[in-house]
Design a protein around this motif. Structure first.
Motif, PDB file in Angstrom:
ATOM      1  N   THR A 519       0.858  -1.177   0.000  1.00  0.00           N
ATOM      2  CA  THR A 519       0.000   0.000   0.000  1.00  0.00           C
ATOM      3  C   THR A 519       0.899   1.234   0.000  1.00  0.00           C
ATOM      4  N   VAL A 520       0.700   2.103  -0.970  1.00  0.00           N
ATOM      5  CA  VAL A 520       1.600   3.255  -1.131  1.00  0.00           C
ATOM      6  C   VAL A 520       0.802   4.548  -1.079  1.00  0.00           C
ATOM      7  N   LEU A 521       1.274   5.493  -0.242  1.00  0.00           N
ATOM      8  CA  LEU A 521       0.691   6.836  -0.189  1.00  0.00           C
ATOM      9  C   LEU A 521       1.785   7.833  -0.524  1.00  0.00           C
ATOM     10  N   ILE A 522       1.534   8.669  -1.534  1.00  0.00           N
ATOM     11  CA  ILE A 522       2.540   9.628  -1.978  1.00  0.00           C
ATOM     12  C   ILE A 522       1.977  11.039  -1.892  1.00  0.00           C
ATOM     13  N   ILE A 523       2.626  11.854  -1.077  1.00  0.00           N
ATOM     14  CA  ILE A 523       2.316  13.287  -1.032  1.00  0.00           C
ATOM     15  C   ILE A 523       3.247  13.979  -2.018  1.00  0.00           C
ATOM     16  N   ALA A 524       2.705  14.822  -2.845  1.00  0.00           N
ATOM     17  CA  ALA A 524       3.550  15.491  -3.842  1.00  0.00           C
ATOM     18  C   ALA A 524       3.002  16.876  -4.155  1.00  0.00           C
ATOM     19  N   GLN A 525       3.889  17.749  -4.591  1.00  0.00           N
ATOM     20  CA  GLN A 525       3.487  19.051  -5.111  1.00  0.00           C
ATOM     21  C   GLN A 525       3.316  18.977  -6.626  1.00  0.00           C
ATOM     22  N   ARG A 526       4.036  18.004  -7.221  1.00  0.00           N
ATOM     23  CA  ARG A 526       3.969  17.855  -8.680  1.00  0.00           C
ATOM     24  C   ARG A 526       2.963  16.782  -9.056  1.00  0.00           C
ATOM     25  N   ILE A 527       2.082  17.085  -9.962  1.00  0.00           N
ATOM     26  CA  ILE A 527       1.049  16.139 -10.392  1.00  0.00           C
ATOM     27  C   ILE A 527       1.670  14.928 -11.065  1.00  0.00           C
ATOM     28  N   SER A 528       2.822  15.112 -11.719  1.00  0.00           N
ATOM     29  CA  SER A 528       3.475  13.994 -12.412  1.00  0.00           C
ATOM     30  C   SER A 528       3.821  12.849 -11.471  1.00  0.00           C
ATOM     31  N   ALA A 529       3.981  13.147 -10.174  1.00  0.00           N
ATOM     32  CA  ALA A 529       4.345  12.116  -9.195  1.00  0.00           C
ATOM     33  C   ALA A 529       3.147  11.287  -8.749  1.00  0.00           C
ATOM     34  N   VAL A 530       1.918  11.791  -8.972  1.00  0.00           N
ATOM     35  CA  VAL A 530       0.737  11.081  -8.460  1.00  0.00           C
ATOM     36  C   VAL A 530      -0.295  10.746  -9.525  1.00  0.00           C
ATOM     37  N   MET A 531      -0.094  11.212 -10.761  1.00  0.00           N
ATOM     38  CA  MET A 531      -1.142  11.085 -11.768  1.00  0.00           C
ATOM     39  C   MET A 531      -1.458   9.639 -12.155  1.00  0.00           C
ATOM     40  N   ASP A 532      -0.512   8.700 -11.917  1.00  0.00           N
ATOM     41  CA  ASP A 532      -0.788   7.294 -12.235  1.00  0.00           C
ATOM     42  C   ASP A 532      -1.327   6.525 -11.026  1.00  0.00           C
ATOM     43  N   SER A 533      -1.686   7.227  -9.951  1.00  0.00           N
ATOM     44  CA  SER A 533      -2.188   6.582  -8.741  1.00  0.00           C
ATOM     45  C   SER A 533      -3.583   6.002  -8.967  1.00  0.00           C
ATOM     46  N   ASP A 534      -3.939   4.982  -8.187  1.00  0.00           N
ATOM     47  CA  ASP A 534      -5.279   4.394  -8.262  1.00  0.00           C
ATOM     48  C   ASP A 534      -6.333   5.399  -7.815  1.00  0.00           C
ATOM     49  N   LYS A 535      -5.922   6.277  -6.918  1.00  0.00           N
ATOM     50  CA  LYS A 535      -6.844   7.273  -6.380  1.00  0.00           C
ATOM     51  C   LYS A 535      -6.021   8.475  -5.922  1.00  0.00           C
ATOM     52  N   ILE A 536      -6.558   9.664  -6.092  1.00  0.00           N
ATOM     53  CA  ILE A 536      -5.860  10.879  -5.663  1.00  0.00           C
ATOM     54  C   ILE A 536      -6.784  11.675  -4.750  1.00  0.00           C
ATOM     55  N   LEU A 537      -6.247  12.078  -3.601  1.00  0.00           N
ATOM     56  CA  LEU A 537      -6.987  12.926  -2.668  1.00  0.00           C
ATOM     57  C   LEU A 537      -6.530  14.370  -2.858  1.00  0.00           C
ATOM     58  N   VAL A 538      -7.489  15.268  -2.987  1.00  0.00           N
ATOM     59  CA  VAL A 538      -7.169  16.697  -3.050  1.00  0.00           C
ATOM     60  C   VAL A 538      -7.518  17.292  -1.685  1.00  0.00           C
ATOM     61  N   ILE A 539      -6.496  17.734  -0.963  1.00  0.00           N
ATOM     62  CA  ILE A 539      -6.686  18.287   0.382  1.00  0.00           C
ATOM     63  C   ILE A 539      -6.694  19.806   0.295  1.00  0.00           C
ATOM     64  N   ASP A 540      -7.700  20.421   0.895  1.00  0.00           N
ATOM     65  CA  ASP A 540      -7.798  21.885   0.896  1.00  0.00           C
ATOM     66  C   ASP A 540      -8.245  22.346   2.276  1.00  0.00           C
TER      67      ASP A 540
END
Length: 576
Positions: A519-540
């Motif tokens: 199970t992998v969780l990646i926090i990133a500022q660049r979308i290129s690092a997370v765009m292939d993820s199964d799911k992306i959380l947008v935190i605001d």
């Protein structure tokens, strides 16, 4: 202070017992000297008996040598006991700090903890040394001197009835007033450590902004404040010295006055008067030692209070007695709220989502949105204020801490390396790893190339905090260090921000292959690092603004779409 005596253990207890016994021998010899001197004057000199003078003189020399042996033995064993206790206090304090949660460490502050581990422990060490030497010698010498003085002349001994109470009252009053002043001194040392630490760690920024003069002025202010408090504390105690000197001089005058009259009346010999003055000086010197002990005790008590404050602090993160093992590695947040302290605002609000074992989740959002706070709840670096964080359907509060930390690999936002070699840093936390494991993890972390390019390869020296490595190199070593653990849950907190796009793409490809079943969780500022993820959380602003795949978020989340356009370009986004 009494609570810290538990750290006096093992051989140190024996040494602490031997030291006073040796000091008793020295005091006995010192108290014998004036009596022998009186005999020389009253018997040998008065009768012109040179043989008696030589015989008693030889006894005085022997007594002095025995006293030297006793004093030396006391110093040696007292030092060994004090240093041993200091070592145990320092180790106990360090172990306690390691077991505290981030919440307590944030509360005490790093600079204050460093002061408590160094300066405060040194004060305790010095106090113990003084207690076993001077604070043993002083009362023995004082009581012994009074007994010997009474034996010489009961009438002259009444002089002590006026002198000793004056000194005791002075000591008590000044101790009460000096304690809060020494506590303030230790707090000012904390402040000086804060400024020094910030300036040393931020020296590049200071020089870049040409702020050396302003920072020197800032240091001058806290340094002057420390000096001011130190002077007040010392002045309060130094008042004792002239009081003791005054009382001693008045007492000597009284002895000479009344003793002279007694000599004229032939009720006492001159030698006994000389011995009496010697005993008075010994008594006053012992009281001077008490004053020195009082100075040390005042400061050590303040330090002991600060050390006990840490030792008696319970970690807010505790493991339950009937803790459970981790069965699978699904992660679920249920209505999680979190704030760092009771007085602060919530940084996470009503967070709910689920990650299945083997999924890759991306987390993206603005700086300060709460991304790092969110992932810190999974390995229990902090505990949720309310709500539940579940792994394998079990609340993390009910899981074994050791299992939890061993199964989770975290690459923190700040790449912290330790002084030693590259190999030492890669083995950190996984001591049983062999070279092939290091090499494999280094290749996947894209660190192998720069490591092998170095003259000593994996044996190359890493300076404190990795100062001799670039930001990208430190990040890749930090990633490799975590990959060696082969964690079931991998958390990467913006840990590839210093890498170029090409290196980051290779890293993501290697991670997808290596962590396929994790199970992998990646926090990133660049979308290129997370765009292939199964799911992306947008935190605001501490909340989940949107959740979905890259394509879904481009359509449903204005925040995500704006980030994507700024990084990838509108044309690329429009074609998705």
């Amino acid at each position: 202070m009494r609570k810290l005596l538990k750290f006096l253990e093992g051989k140190a207890i024996l040494w602490a017992v031997i030291a006073p016994i040796a000091m008793l021998l020295e005091v006995t010899m010192d108290l014998t000297q004036p009596k022998l001197m009186a005999d020389i004057i009253d018997i040998g000199v008065a009768n012109g008996n040179l043989s008696y003078v030589f015989n008693v003189g030889a006894k005085m020399l022997l007594v002095a040598l025995i006293g030297l042996v006793g004093g030396s033995a006391c110093s040696i064993f007292a030092s060994m006991a004090a240093m041993s206790m200091g070592e145990k206090v320092r180790q106990g304090l360090f172990d306690k700090i390691q077991n505290l949660s981030f919440l307590e460490i944030d509360k005490f502050k790093t600079s204050s903890l460093i002061t408590r581990l160094t300066n405060d422990v040194t004060q305790i060490q010095n106090m113990m040394l003084m207690a076993l030497r001077m604070m043993v010698r002083a009362p023995l010498m004082c009581i012994g001197g009074i007994v010997m003085s009474v034996a010489l002349s009961v009438k002259l001994s009444f002089i002590f009835l006026g002198a000793v109470p004056v000194l005791l009252v002075s000591v008590i009053v000044i101790v009460k007033k000096s304690f809060p002043l020494f506590l303030a001194v230790q707090q000012r040392i904390d402040k000086i450590n804060v400024v020094m630490r910030e300036n040393i760690l931020g020296v590049r920024v200071i020089k870049a902004f040409n702020m050396e003069e302003k920072q020197c002025q800032r240091f001058d202010e806290v340094n002057d404040d420390l000096m001011d408090k130190s002077v007040k504390a010392q002045n309060m105690n130094i008042i004792l010295w002239p009081i003791v000197t005054f009382v001693m001089n008045v007492s000597i005058i009284c002895i000479l006055w009344f003793g002279g009259n007694m000599v004229f009346k032939r009720s006492i010999e001159i030698g006994k008067i000389m011995a009496f003055i010697n005993y008075l000086i010994q008594i006053m010197n012992s009281l001077m030692m008490v004053i020195m002990g009082v100075l040390s005790f005042s400061r050590a008590t303040a330090s002991a209070e600060r050390i006990n404050e840490v030792l008696e602090t319970d970690s807010s993160i505790k493991e339950k007695a009937n803790s459970k093992a981790i069965k699978n590695f699904d992660i679920e947040f249920k209505n999680v709220w979190f704030k760092y302290s009771n007085n602060s605002e919530y940084v996470l609000r009503n967070i709910s989502f689920k990650v299945l074992e083997g999924e890759k989740i991306g987390i993206i959002g603005a700086t300060g949105a709460g991304k790092s706070s969110l992932i810190s709840l999974i390995p229990r670096l902090y505990d949720a204020t309310s709500g539940e964080v579940l792994i394998g359907g079990v609340n993390v509060r009910e899981l074994r801490m050791k299992d939890l930390r061993e199964k989770i690999g975290v690459v923190l936002q700040e790449s912290i390396l330790f002084s030693g070699t590259i190999e030492d840093n890669l083995r950190f936390g996984t001591a049983e790893c062999d070279f092939s494991m290091m090499e494999s993890a280094s290749k996947d972390a894209q660190a192998s190339e720069f490591i092998t390019a170095k003259e000593n390869g994996y044996k190359s020296v890493v300076e404190q905090r990795g100062k001799n490595l670039s930001g990208g190199q430190k990040q890749r070593l930090s990633i490799a260090r975590t990959l060696i653990k082969n964690p079931n849950i991998l958390i990467m907190d913006d840990s590839s921000s210093a890498l170029d796009m090409s290196t980051e793409a290779k890293l993501q490809k290697a991670l997808n292959r290596r962590m396929e079943k994790s199970t992998v969780l990646i926090i990133a500022q660049r979308i290129s690092a997370v765009m292939d993820s199964d799911k992306i959380l947008v935190i605001d602003n501490g909340e989940i603004s949107a959740m979905g795949t890259h394509k879904e978020l481009l359509n449903i989340s204005e925040i995500y779409r704006s980030i994507a356009i700024s990084q990838l370009g509108e044309e690329v986004v429009s074609n998705v």
